[in-house]
Design a protein around this motif. Structure first.
Motif, mmCIF file in Angstrom:
data_model
loop_
_atom_site.group_PDB
_atom_site.id
_atom_site.type_symbol
_atom_site.label_atom_id
_atom_site.label_comp_id
_atom_site.label_asym_id
_atom_site.label_seq_id
_atom_site.Cartn_x
_atom_site.Cartn_y
_atom_site.Cartn_z
ATOM 1 N N ALA A 54 -49.334 -8.889 -28.234
ATOM 2 C CA ALA A 54 -48.212 -9.361 -27.119
ATOM 3 C C ALA A 54 -49.510 -9.282 -25.888
ATOM 4 N N ARG A 55 -48.957 -10.191 -25.165
ATOM 5 C CA ARG A 55 -49.815 -10.670 -23.673
ATOM 6 C C ARG A 55 -48.701 -10.297 -22.735
ATOM 7 N N VAL A 56 -48.534 -9.176 -22.002
ATOM 8 C CA VAL A 56 -47.691 -8.728 -20.981
ATOM 9 C C VAL A 56 -48.346 -8.211 -20.119
ATOM 10 N N TYR A 57 -47.744 -8.662 -18.557
ATOM 11 C CA TYR A 57 -48.627 -8.151 -17.305
ATOM 12 C C TYR A 57 -48.651 -6.403 -17.549
ATOM 13 N N PRO A 58 -49.822 -5.989 -17.330
ATOM 14 C CA PRO A 58 -51.015 -6.784 -16.695
ATOM 15 C C PRO A 58 -51.957 -7.412 -17.810
ATOM 16 N N ASN A 59 -51.639 -7.326 -19.043
ATOM 17 C CA ASN A 59 -52.495 -8.121 -19.957
ATOM 18 C C ASN A 59 -52.191 -9.425 -20.153
ATOM 19 N N GLY A 60 -51.350 -10.111 -19.305
ATOM 20 C CA GLY A 60 -50.904 -11.524 -19.424
ATOM 21 C C GLY A 60 -50.248 -11.690 -17.976
ATOM 22 N N SER A 61 -49.347 -12.909 -18.108
ATOM 23 C CA SER A 61 -48.636 -13.075 -16.663
ATOM 24 C C SER A 61 -47.071 -13.038 -17.089
ATOM 25 N N ALA A 62 -46.707 -12.605 -18.283
ATOM 26 C CA ALA A 62 -45.205 -12.561 -18.600
ATOM 27 C C ALA A 62 -44.987 -11.146 -18.273
ATOM 28 N N ASP A 63 -43.491 -11.042 -18.016
ATOM 29 C CA ASP A 63 -43.027 -9.558 -17.962
ATOM 30 C C ASP A 63 -42.264 -9.181 -19.279
ATOM 31 N N VAL A 64 -41.747 -7.973 -19.237
ATOM 32 C CA VAL A 64 -40.928 -7.499 -20.292
ATOM 33 C C VAL A 64 -39.737 -8.211 -20.698
ATOM 34 N N ASN A 65 -39.007 -8.943 -19.743
ATOM 35 C CA ASN A 65 -37.936 -9.690 -19.819
ATOM 36 C C ASN A 65 -38.279 -10.775 -20.896
ATOM 37 N N ALA A 66 -39.457 -11.460 -20.535
ATOM 38 C CA ALA A 66 -40.015 -12.666 -21.261
ATOM 39 C C ALA A 66 -40.649 -12.139 -22.509
ATOM 40 N N PHE A 67 -41.136 -11.001 -22.734
ATOM 41 C CA PHE A 67 -41.304 -10.445 -23.942
ATOM 42 C C PHE A 67 -40.257 -10.096 -24.927
ATOM 43 N N GLN A 68 -38.999 -9.876 -24.262
ATOM 44 C CA GLN A 68 -37.738 -9.760 -25.064
ATOM 45 C C GLN A 68 -37.252 -10.934 -25.675
ATOM 46 N N ALA A 69 -37.365 -11.910 -24.590
ATOM 47 C CA ALA A 69 -36.943 -13.327 -24.988
ATOM 48 C C ALA A 69 -37.837 -13.906 -26.098
ATOM 49 N N ALA A 70 -39.078 -13.570 -26.085
ATOM 50 C CA ALA A 70 -39.774 -14.167 -26.935
ATOM 51 C C ALA A 70 -39.585 -13.752 -28.539
ATOM 52 N N GLY A 71 -39.143 -12.395 -28.423
ATOM 53 C CA GLY A 71 -38.771 -11.858 -29.795
ATOM 54 C C GLY A 71 -38.994 -10.483 -29.802
ATOM 55 N N GLY A 72 -39.543 -9.672 -28.945
ATOM 56 C CA GLY A 72 -39.324 -8.184 -28.414
ATOM 57 C C GLY A 72 -39.779 -7.385 -29.566
ATOM 58 N N VAL A 73 -39.544 -6.308 -29.377
ATOM 59 C CA VAL A 73 -39.803 -5.210 -30.470
ATOM 60 C C VAL A 73 -39.495 -5.370 -31.882
ATOM 61 N N ALA A 74 -38.271 -6.102 -32.002
ATOM 62 C CA ALA A 74 -38.210 -6.396 -33.743
ATOM 63 C C ALA A 74 -38.846 -7.259 -33.918
ATOM 64 N N PHE A 75 -39.470 -8.251 -33.413
ATOM 65 C CA PHE A 75 -40.340 -9.209 -33.840
ATOM 66 C C PHE A 75 -41.982 -8.143 -33.889
ATOM 67 N N VAL A 76 -42.067 -7.317 -33.105
ATOM 68 C CA VAL A 76 -43.473 -6.566 -33.289
ATOM 69 C C VAL A 76 -43.544 -5.786 -34.539
ATOM 70 N N ALA A 77 -42.235 -5.199 -34.763
ATOM 71 C CA ALA A 77 -41.931 -4.224 -35.849
ATOM 72 C C ALA A 77 -42.117 -5.106 -37.313
ATOM 73 N N ARG A 78 -41.578 -5.993 -37.319
ATOM 74 C CA ARG A 78 -41.467 -6.963 -38.613
ATOM 75 C C ARG A 78 -43.066 -7.271 -38.839
ATOM 76 N N GLU A 79 -43.708 -7.920 -37.698
ATOM 77 C CA GLU A 79 -45.054 -8.386 -38.035
ATOM 78 C C GLU A 79 -46.027 -7.196 -38.452
ATOM 79 N N LEU A 80 -45.951 -6.072 -37.685
ATOM 80 C CA LEU A 80 -46.936 -4.924 -38.137
ATOM 81 C C LEU A 80 -46.600 -4.329 -39.564
ATOM 82 N N ALA A 81 -45.317 -4.262 -39.934
ATOM 83 C CA ALA A 81 -44.909 -3.904 -41.219
ATOM 84 C C ALA A 81 -45.146 -4.906 -42.293
ATOM 85 N N ASN A 82 -45.097 -6.074 -42.192
ATOM 86 C CA ASN A 82 -45.323 -6.956 -42.876
ATOM 87 C C ASN A 82 -46.879 -7.342 -43.417
#
Length: 630
Positions: free
Chosen positions: A335-363
């Motif tokens: 993830a790149r979410v401010y301050p590590n990027g320009s996007a905020d958590v709303n954009a993070f959620q819209a892009a896939g959010g925690v569900a995407f992160v959980a699946r990717e890390l598990a897989n």
């Protein structure tokens, strides 16, 4: 699920072995509490009558039947935190949902909840870290009525969720669910906010322009939208299996948020009836490792290098910064979410959010899939997302592919092959550094030290132009024993300005930086702290310091610190940190608090149950590991 990454397996096995005695002692205590029976069977008629004297007649009748669960709500509601303001109405939603399920719910108690955004750079910030343990204690006070069969915790922000987590684990024989409030809608772009702050730091704009920008950033109920400690908390509560899935980043004042809060209440009733999902089983060595990995994979807050140690210890699990560093070495940055990027958590959620992160890390085999959660066995429950369909709450699989690869990427194509947190060590001790927001060309700094005791002195030197050079700013006597270990985020704009001028700049401190700290390399939480004998107390202006997170190095160059006497803390600074703004009430905390790497806690200054001691489990701060090879 794919095979677990061997480093993740190795670190987990080491944590299990290190925690063998303390974890067994914790589980024995939780089993004993469970075996005492359900709350409604333990209290006498007089006790039970007191507990429900102020409730509605209908709730009294339900309670007096002696057969239905009673949910205890622990709330951190106040109007000072935008993230906690929505909690004002949550108890009513929870009580009504419990009634629909044939049960009852009560506010068991409240906890304090400081806003670090208000106290940043102010004396009150010196109480911020200690407030976490006060919150843990007040959670214990709320639940010690022993009138509850399950618990719902209402909290979002920096110290509040760790404190609720620690306090709830003292009642780990019960199921515990965390119900978040969600983020505020997006305000002005984060890059614009940072630009305005830098202009103000250079005296190029006035306070009115700065205030207009800040109000545009923090403008409504809900969590601040950058990926700091508060939003890192929410992500970790989901990965830990204590949230309803994908609830962290749903806006507060929506029908979906209310439906999720009601669903949490009904799930708490169900868990109480079935005797499943107790917190002591949900939070174990595997779930703690999952929390660390998810934090690293998303570039989360450095504050959790402290909080996670104390949180894990509350469950009898012993972790340290070496564990975090080794996990970081094999964790992909997704993830790149401010301050590590320009996007905020709303954009993070819209892009896939925690569900995407959980699946990717598990897989990818980076987290344990075989964990217990409030939804049942397995992390796969957290691959789902909720929605409202004709007013009904429906769960569906989350997105398989990121909807914006500038914000979220798969484990097969991450932003970086390593996570965002690293351990650095050397003759100055051990510290952590967040590198996910620091460009590679800015990470390694070797420069003369400029030594200060207060943020104000450092900022004045910046304003006077005395820091317009290659420099490592050293701010000491900021550790937990000295003054409660405040965040030092007020220095971030000034350091960023120096770096933008082309200077090699870094920051070294035994204090903390905000979860919003970003582009300037900062070795923080230096342990041992200066006041407790750390060699940071012997550094002088002009000493050459090398900070190299690539090699894990934090050391002086050509200096024999052992031959020097430690600097004395200035009397004015020492006395100023001891009284005023409530600081005089926390003298005992400063006296007994553990080190930063031990969680900076007063709750676990010494381990319970006669098991392994902290000195038995902590690494020698003089062991250089990678620094030796450098």
């Amino acid at each position: 699920m794919p095979k677990l990454n061997p480093v993740v397996a190795e670190v987990t096995a080491r944590i299990v072995e290190r925690s063998r005695e303390t974890r067994a002692d914790y589980l024995r205590r939780m089993d004993a509490a469970r075996d005492h029976g359900v709350a409604r069977a333990k209290l006498s008629c007089a006790n039970w009558a007191h507990a429900f004297a102020g409730q509605t007649v209908a709730d009294k009748l339900t309670a007096m039947g002696g057969k239905q669960p009673n949910i205890g709500i622990v709330t951190a509601y106040n109007d000072m935190l935008s993230a906690h303001q929505p909690f004002e109405r949550f108890p009513a939603v929870i009580r009504e949902a419990a009634r629909e399920a044939g049960a009852t719910a009560q506010v068991a108690g409240g906890t304090p909840a400081m806003c670090d955004g208000v106290t940043q750079g102010r004396p009150g910030m010196e109480l911020s870290l200690f407030s976490r343990d006060v919150i843990a204690m007040s959670t214990g006070v709320a639940l010690t009525h022993d009138a509850f069969d399950s618990v719902i915790c209402l909290g979002v922000c920096d110290k509040i969720v760790p404190g609720l987590f620690m306090g709830s684990l003292a009642f780990g024989h019960l199921p515990v669910i965390f119900a978040p409030a969600g983020p505020m809608p997006s305000g002005i772009p984060n890059a614009e906010k940072a630009r305005v702050r830098a202009l103000y730091a250079q005296n190029r704009i006035g306070r009115a322009e700065l205030l207009e920008s800040e109000i545009g950033s923090y403008h409504s109920p809900g969590t601040c939208t950058f990926y700091g400690t508060a939003n890192s908390n929410q992500m970790m509560m989901e990965i830990a299996g204590l949230h309803m899935p994908s609830t962290a980043f749903v806006h507060p004042e929506t029908g979906l948020r209310d439906a999720l809060t009601a669903a949490a209440a009904k799930r708490a009733v169900e868990l109480a009836r079935t005797g499943q999902g107790r917190m002591a089983d949900v939070i174990d060595e595997k779930s703690i490792v999952n929390m660390i990995v998810a934090l690293l994979a998303t570039g989360g807050s450095t504050n959790h290098a402290i909080h996670l140690v104390a949180m894990a210890r509350s469950a009898g699990v012993l972790i340290d910064w070496t564990d975090m560093d080794q996990l970081s070495s094999v964790t992909p940055l997704l993830a790149r979410v401010y301050p590590n990027g320009s996007a905020d958590v709303n954009a993070f959620q819209a892009a896939g959010g925690v569900a995407f992160v959980a699946r990717e890390l598990a897989n990818a085999g980076n987290i344990h899939a075989d964990v217990q959660t409030i939804m049942g066995p397995g992390i796969h429950h957290y691959f789902q997302e909720p929605s409202l369909v004709d007013g009904e709450l429906v769960w569906r699989d989350g997105v398989v592919d990121s909807l914006d690869t500038d914000i979220l990427r798969p484990a097969s194509d991450p932003f970086d092959r390593e996570g965002g947190l690293r351990l650095v060590q050397g003759d100055l001790g051990r510290a952590v550094i967040k590198v996910s927001a620091v460009k590679p060309e800015n990470r390694i700094v070797e420069a003369p030290a400029a030594v200060f005791e207060t943020q104000e002195d450092a900022l004045q030197a910046f304003k006077d132009g005395r820091l317009d050079r290659d420099v490592i700013v050293v701010l000491r006597f900021q550790g937990p024993k000295a003054n409660g270990m405040p965040e030092l985020h007020s220095l971030s704009p000034a350091l960023g300005v120096l770096q933008d001028k082309g200077f090699k700049v870094a920051f070294v401190t035994d204090g903390r930086m905000s979860g919003a700290s970003g582009k300037t390399p900062a070795a923080i939480h230096v342990s041992p702290e200066a006041l407790a004998g750390g060699l940071l107390s012997r550094v002088q202006d002009g000493d050459i310091i090398r900070l190299d997170p690539e090699a894990g190095v934090l050391t002086t160059v050509g200096v024999d610190l052992s031959s020097r006497a430690p600097a004395s803390r200035s009397p004015d600074h020492a006395s100023g940190s001891s009284w005023g703004y409530g600081r005089e009430l926390f003298g005992a905390f400063r006296h007994v608090v553990s080190t930063a790497e031990e969680g900076a806690s007063v709750c676990f200054a010494a381990p319970a149950g006669g098991g392994a001691t902290w000195s038995d489990t902590q690494p020698d701060p003089n062991v250089l590991d990678r620094a030796v090879d450098a």
